[in-house]
Design a protein around this motif. Structure first.
Motif, PDB file in Angstrom:
ATOM      1  N   TYR A  43       0.870  -1.186   0.000  1.00 52.01           N
ATOM      2  CA  TYR A  43       0.000   0.000   0.000  1.00 52.01           C
ATOM      3  C   TYR A  43       0.901   1.227   0.000  1.00 52.01           C
ATOM      4  O   TYR A  43       2.070   1.152   0.393  1.00 52.01           O
ATOM      5  CB  TYR A  43      -0.850   0.047   1.283  1.00 52.01           C
ATOM      6  CG  TYR A  43      -1.945  -0.982   1.338  1.00 52.01           C
ATOM      7  CD1 TYR A  43      -3.267  -0.636   1.064  1.00 52.01           C
ATOM      8  CD2 TYR A  43      -1.659  -2.305   1.664  1.00 52.01           C
ATOM      9  CE1 TYR A  43      -4.290  -1.582   1.127  1.00 52.01           C
ATOM     10  CE2 TYR A  43      -2.671  -3.259   1.722  1.00 52.01           C
ATOM     11  CZ  TYR A  43      -3.983  -2.893   1.446  1.00 52.01           C
ATOM     12  OH  TYR A  43      -4.980  -3.826   1.496  1.00 52.01           O
ATOM     13  N   HIS A  44       0.344   2.375  -0.423  1.00 48.80           N
ATOM     14  CA  HIS A  44       1.097   3.617  -0.239  1.00 48.80           C
ATOM     15  C   HIS A  44       0.158   4.722   0.222  1.00 48.80           C
ATOM     16  O   HIS A  44      -1.060   4.620   0.076  1.00 48.80           O
ATOM     17  CB  HIS A  44       1.873   4.020  -1.504  1.00 48.80           C
ATOM     18  CG  HIS A  44       1.016   4.545  -2.597  1.00 48.80           C
ATOM     19  ND1 HIS A  44       0.420   3.732  -3.526  1.00 48.80           N
ATOM     20  CD2 HIS A  44       0.634   5.822  -2.880  1.00 48.80           C
ATOM     21  CE1 HIS A  44      -0.285   4.476  -4.356  1.00 48.80           C
ATOM     22  NE2 HIS A  44      -0.176   5.759  -3.989  1.00 48.80           N
ATOM     23  N   SER A  45       0.749   5.762   0.788  1.00 45.77           N
ATOM     24  CA  SER A  45      -0.050   6.832   1.391  1.00 45.77           C
ATOM     25  C   SER A  45       0.736   8.140   1.346  1.00 45.77           C
ATOM     26  O   SER A  45       1.973   8.139   1.368  1.00 45.77           O
ATOM     27  CB  SER A  45      -0.350   6.450   2.850  1.00 45.77           C
ATOM     28  OG  SER A  45      -0.931   7.529   3.546  1.00 45.77           O
ATOM     29  N   TRP A  69      -4.769   5.082   2.640  1.00 47.66           N
ATOM     30  CA  TRP A  69      -3.842   4.143   2.003  1.00 47.66           C
ATOM     31  C   TRP A  69      -4.423   3.601   0.709  1.00 47.66           C
ATOM     32  O   TRP A  69      -5.583   3.199   0.664  1.00 47.66           O
ATOM     33  CB  TRP A  69      -3.537   2.982   2.965  1.00 47.66           C
ATOM     34  CG  TRP A  69      -2.727   3.429   4.148  1.00 47.66           C
ATOM     35  CD1 TRP A  69      -3.210   3.913   5.343  1.00 47.66           C
ATOM     36  CD2 TRP A  69      -1.298   3.460   4.242  1.00 47.66           C
ATOM     37  NE1 TRP A  69      -2.163   4.234   6.179  1.00 47.66           N
ATOM     38  CE2 TRP A  69      -0.980   3.961   5.532  1.00 47.66           C
ATOM     39  CE3 TRP A  69      -0.249   3.114   3.388  1.00 47.66           C
ATOM     40  CZ2 TRP A  69       0.334   4.119   5.967  1.00 47.66           C
ATOM     41  CZ3 TRP A  69       1.057   3.263   3.820  1.00 47.66           C
ATOM     42  CH2 TRP A  69       1.340   3.770   5.096  1.00 47.66           C
ATOM     43  N   ASP A  70      -3.621   3.592  -0.370  1.00 47.35           N
ATOM     44  CA  ASP A  70      -4.039   3.010  -1.653  1.00 47.35           C
ATOM     45  C   ASP A  70      -3.355   1.670  -1.831  1.00 47.35           C
ATOM     46  O   ASP A  70      -2.160   1.528  -1.544  1.00 47.35           O
ATOM     47  CB  ASP A  70      -3.619   3.925  -2.816  1.00 47.35           C
ATOM     48  CG  ASP A  70      -4.403   5.223  -2.796  1.00 47.35           C
ATOM     49  OD1 ASP A  70      -5.607   5.162  -2.459  1.00 47.35           O
ATOM     50  OD2 ASP A  70      -3.802   6.281  -3.075  1.00 47.35           O
ATOM     51  N   TYR A  71      -4.115   0.738  -2.362  1.00 47.68           N
ATOM     52  CA  TYR A  71      -3.608  -0.630  -2.549  1.00 47.68           C
ATOM     53  C   TYR A  71      -2.856  -0.739  -3.875  1.00 47.68           C
ATOM     54  O   TYR A  71      -3.362  -0.314  -4.911  1.00 47.68           O
ATOM     55  CB  TYR A  71      -4.804  -1.595  -2.518  1.00 47.68           C
ATOM     56  CG  TYR A  71      -4.433  -3.040  -2.710  1.00 47.68           C
ATOM     57  CD1 TYR A  71      -3.422  -3.638  -1.974  1.00 47.68           C
ATOM     58  CD2 TYR A  71      -5.131  -3.835  -3.625  1.00 47.68           C
ATOM     59  CE1 TYR A  71      -3.096  -4.975  -2.143  1.00 47.68           C
ATOM     60  CE2 TYR A  71      -4.821  -5.183  -3.797  1.00 47.68           C
ATOM     61  CZ  TYR A  71      -3.806  -5.739  -3.049  1.00 47.68           C
ATOM     62  OH  TYR A  71      -3.488  -7.061  -3.223  1.00 47.68           O
ATOM     63  N   ASP A  72      -1.670  -1.308  -3.843  1.00 43.05           N
ATOM     64  CA  ASP A  72      -0.849  -1.452  -5.058  1.00 43.05           C
ATOM     65  C   ASP A  72      -0.707  -2.897  -5.514  1.00 43.05           C
ATOM     66  O   ASP A  72       0.032  -3.168  -6.460  1.00 43.05           O
ATOM     67  CB  ASP A  72       0.564  -0.897  -4.804  1.00 43.05           C
ATOM     68  CG  ASP A  72       0.541   0.591  -4.539  1.00 43.05           C
ATOM     69  OD1 ASP A  72       0.071   1.331  -5.401  1.00 43.05           O
ATOM     70  OD2 ASP A  72       0.969   1.004  -3.447  1.00 43.05           O
TER      71      ASP A  72
END
Ligand code: FRU
Length: 460
Positions: A173-175, A181-184
């Motif tokens: 995830y990134h933020s 948080w966005d799922y990658d």
């Protein structure tokens, strides 16, 4: 920790152990406002794997540890069956913990919540609850968030996971702000198929190449490799700006530590730029754990001594942090015959270093009659053996040293050893217990002689 540890025969003086109950993974490693913080999975009630909270100690020098109240307790709906493993970061002067809330259903099902807690003083933590739903395609086994910030300011989180086809994986995830948080997707596009679950992922980014460290469960034994109940190791590659780890497909999964007890390590970068690792000096192996003699004194397991990890000419090396020098008191080594050298240990907290001028030919070293270390240049195999406290049988772990044996550094405690070989190219960590009443007072090591230099220290 040093102060609070009860006096018992298997006590540890310079390794972190729980005052009582069971310790497992190191968590939330960070240097915050100049102070090192180590949290750990802790069952305060008894020596079983139930009710995990986060134990907490801190230190200014990685040697003297102060005990704090538990940072996280499993008392909320989202973590009621355990505040599981995770990591720490600093942002806006605050200390953020990321951890997994483990929740079991009455039918035995499991839900994992990735949670956050925050502190302004590094001692008192306020839980902020779960951050996001877990992605589709995975079972309830999604845990152990490791969070870090890249040079562009993006926060990354990697999680150990199990796919619905019951294979191990790691997801990303990134933020921008630690809250949204966005799922990658999976960390590795074509990942190596290793085991049914990957625990405690970590990424160590070095200038030369990166390593992805994880603890897969369910790997088969392969010769000298993967002999423990569960494994911890790494593959090499490169972490890219799109959140993917491009692994060197020709690189094999290499165990970080060849000993009997090592699992679920975590690393962090301190203010001096060093990457420091602590691991759990234990392995989840229910029968073996249940028989560990320290349980009679009400405690179980310990952490490794902090290790600096570096990448040198393409090889990963682990060395006890240099602060160990503060504890060293040189001791002279006396008795020596033509074939063996008996080294009387000044105390059960000692360090022994052996340096060969050329490569060693034959080496035999026995510590307190309990652990044997042997090497022969004929097959370049180094073997560490001990008596298993459950089966009472001799068991061994071994490694092939491609470039021969040049140096040994042994950290000794009353019931624990860490063995660093060739300046940290290979490491063996293990517990040992001298149970025979007649042998309990033995405080010596005996080694077969060849051309080399031996140094001994008392660690105080
Ligand atoms: C690894 C582990 C983690 C989990 C924790 C629970 O030893 O199983 O995956 O978060 O321990 O104590």
């Amino acid at each position: 920790m040093k102060q609070s540890a009860k006096q018992d025969e298997y006590d540890l003086a310079y390794h972190i152990r729980p005052p009582k109950g069971l310790l497992n993974d190191p968590n939330g490693l960070i240097q915050y406002k100049g102070v090192y913080h180590v949290f750990y999975q802790w069952n305060q009630q008894d020596t079983t794997h139930q009710t995990k909270s986060w134990g907490h100690v801190s230190s200014k020098d990685l040697i003297h540890w102060e005990t704090h109240p538990p940072a996280l307790e499993p008392v909320d709906w989202f973590d009621r069956n355990g505040c599981y493993s995770g990591s720490a970061v600093e942002a806006d002067g605050k200390l953020y913990l990321f951890y997994t809330g483990n929740v079991r259903g009455e039918d035995g099902s499991r839900t994992s919540y990735q949670c956050m807690a925050v502190s302004e003083d590094g001692v008192h933590f306020e839980k902020k609850g779960p951050l996001f739903e877990q992605p589709p395609g995975y079972t309830g086994h999604v845990r152990d968030p490791k969070v870090w910030q890249d040079a562009e300011g993006i926060w990354w989180m990697i999680l150990g996971a199990q796919r619905e086809d019951l294979s191990g994986d790691c997801i990303v995830y990134h933020s921008q702000n630690l809250i949204d948080w966005d799922y990658d997707g999976p960390l590795i596009v074509e990942r190596p198929k290793l085991g049914y679950m990957w625990e405690c992922p970590d990424l160590c980014l070095f200038a030369e190449k990166d390593i992805f460290v994880f603890s897969p469960q369910g790997m088969d034994v392969l010769g000298d490799e993967f002999q423990n109940f569960y494994q911890t190791g790494y593959i090499t590659g490169q972490f890219k700006a799109n959140g993917k780890f491009e692994w060197d497909k020709e690189s094999v999964f290499k165990e970080l530590d060849r000993g009997f007890e090592f699992y679920a390590p975590q690393t962090f970068i301190d203010d001096t730029g060093r990457r420091i690792l602590l691991g759990w000096l234990g392995v989840m192996d229910p029968a073996v754990e249940a028989a560990v003699p320290t349980r009679k004194d009400g405690w179980l397991h310990a952490l490794t001594f902090p290790r600096e990890i570096i990448m040198e000419e393409g090889r990963l090396k682990q060395r006890p942090v240099k602060e160990i020098a503060q504890m060293r008191k040189p001791v002279s080594i006396a008795s020596q015959s033509s074939t063996t050298q008996t080294i009387v240990l000044p105390s059960l907290q000692s360090e022994l270093q052996i340096q060969w001028k050329e490569a060693a030919e034959e080496m035999k070293l026995e510590i307190r009659k309990a652990v044997q270390i042997a090497y022969s240049s004929a097959d370049q195999r180094l073997i560490v053996s001990r008596t298993n406290w459950l089966s009472k049988e001799i068991e061994e772990r071994a490694v092939h040293l491609q470039n021969g044996l040049h140096s040994l550094q042994l950290l000794i405690e009353s019931s624990l050893l860490e063995l660093f070989i060739n300046d940290g190219e290979e490491v063996f960590s293990l517990r040992y217990f001298v149970e025979d009443e007649n042998e309990k007072n033995i405080k010596w090591a005996e080694t077969a002689i060849d051309s080399r230099e031996t140094t001994l220290y008392q660690l105080d």
